[in-house]
Design a protein around this motif. Structure first.
Motif, PDB file in Angstrom:
ATOM      1  N   GLY A  68      16.066  -4.783  32.632  1.00  0.00           N
ATOM      2  CA  GLY A  68      16.300  -3.353  32.738  1.00  0.00           C
ATOM      3  C   GLY A  68      17.735  -3.071  33.134  1.00  0.00           C
ATOM      4  O   GLY A  68      18.491  -3.991  33.491  1.00  0.00           O
ATOM      5  N   PRO A  69      18.149  -1.810  33.076  1.00  0.00           N
ATOM      6  CA  PRO A  69      19.510  -1.435  33.472  1.00  0.00           C
ATOM      7  C   PRO A  69      19.812  -1.880  34.896  1.00  0.00           C
ATOM      8  O   PRO A  69      18.974  -1.749  35.789  1.00  0.00           O
ATOM      9  CB  PRO A  69      19.490   0.099  33.363  1.00  0.00           C
ATOM     10  N   GLY A  70      21.016  -2.435  35.092  1.00  0.00           N
ATOM     11  CA  GLY A  70      21.409  -2.914  36.407  1.00  0.00           C
ATOM     12  C   GLY A  70      21.064  -4.361  36.663  1.00  0.00           C
ATOM     13  O   GLY A  70      21.327  -4.886  37.747  1.00  0.00           O
ATOM     14  N   GLU A  71      20.489  -5.022  35.658  1.00  0.00           N
ATOM     15  CA  GLU A  71      20.150  -6.446  35.805  1.00  0.00           C
ATOM     16  C   GLU A  71      21.417  -7.272  36.051  1.00  0.00           C
ATOM     17  O   GLU A  71      22.499  -6.915  35.596  1.00  0.00           O
ATOM     18  CB  GLU A  71      19.448  -6.919  34.527  1.00  0.00           C
ATOM     19  N   GLN A  72      21.258  -8.398  36.743  1.00  0.00           N
ATOM     20  CA  GLN A  72      22.392  -9.259  37.064  1.00  0.00           C
ATOM     21  C   GLN A  72      23.140  -9.641  35.790  1.00  0.00           C
ATOM     22  O   GLN A  72      22.541 -10.010  34.790  1.00  0.00           O
ATOM     23  CB  GLN A  72      21.927 -10.534  37.787  1.00  0.00           C
TER      24      GLN A  72
END
Length: 200
Positions: A68-72
């Motif tokens: 998802g958005p913001g994943e490492q």
């Protein structure tokens, strides 16, 4: 963090009415363990003992590959997005598989466990039940971005990579959960997030 802090938390809720959801990892089911996954596996066993001996009310959530958005940035999909957008070369192994599940669907599953779970040491595997290879993910990312990734094909990167890594979601499905987010939709959201990060 994976063992001692959990042990302390279990002591704190011993014989109480408090309920506890432990966030484990799908890696505990792999034939090759890492120090991280082994600590999670050991903690799952510790929790089952606490449930039986102390009456602790606990459920174990075992999510598969959360995206998802913001994943490492060091994870597969963000690295592929960067490679497509900037042409950055990245090592790539096509064959390994994962059961990719949206972070939104995982949150829904956790809320459902909190509401309807039995808290008797059950393991709730959270995944779509569909495993996709790195190569399939590459194709989806290139379709979303409209660009080609710059890949350096290698034979292996991680000892625990496998050709079978998929959730048995029967128990979480029995609570009424099912994944809602299509993987292409999630990758598109991740791409939009990545583009915004470039402008920041």
């Amino acid at each position: 963090a994976n063992t001692l802090r959990v042990a302390k938390a279990l002591e704190c809720i011993r014989y109480s009415e408090a309920r506890f959801i432990y966030m484990s990892t799908s890696s505990v089911s792999l034939p090759t363990q890492t120090f991280y996954s082994a600590s999670k596996k050991a903690t799952e066993e510790m929790i089952k003992v606490a449930v039986e001996e102390w009456g602790v009310k606990d459920a174990i959530a075992r999510p598969y590959t959360i995206i998802g958005p913001g994943e490492q940035w060091e994870h597969l999909i963000p690295k592929l997005l960067e490679s497509c957008e900037k042409g950055v070369e990245m090592p790539f192994v096509p064959e390994p598989v994962h059961d990719f599940v949206s972070v939104e669907d995982v949150i829904d599953a956790l809320l459902l466990i909190a509401k309807k779970g039995e808290f008797k040491g059950e393991v709730y595997e959270i995944g779509t039940g569909i495993q996709r290879s790195n190569y399939e993910i590459l194709q989806l990312v290139e379709k979303v971005t409209g660009k080609k990734a710059n890949l350096n094909l290698v034979k292996s990167m991680r000892a625990y990579d496998t050709d079978k890594w998929v959730a048995n979601s029967e128990r979480i499905y029995s609570l009424g959960w099912k994944p809602k987010k299509d993987i292409s939709e999630t990758i598109k959201e991740m791409y939009d997030y990545y583009l915004l990060s470039l402008m920041a």
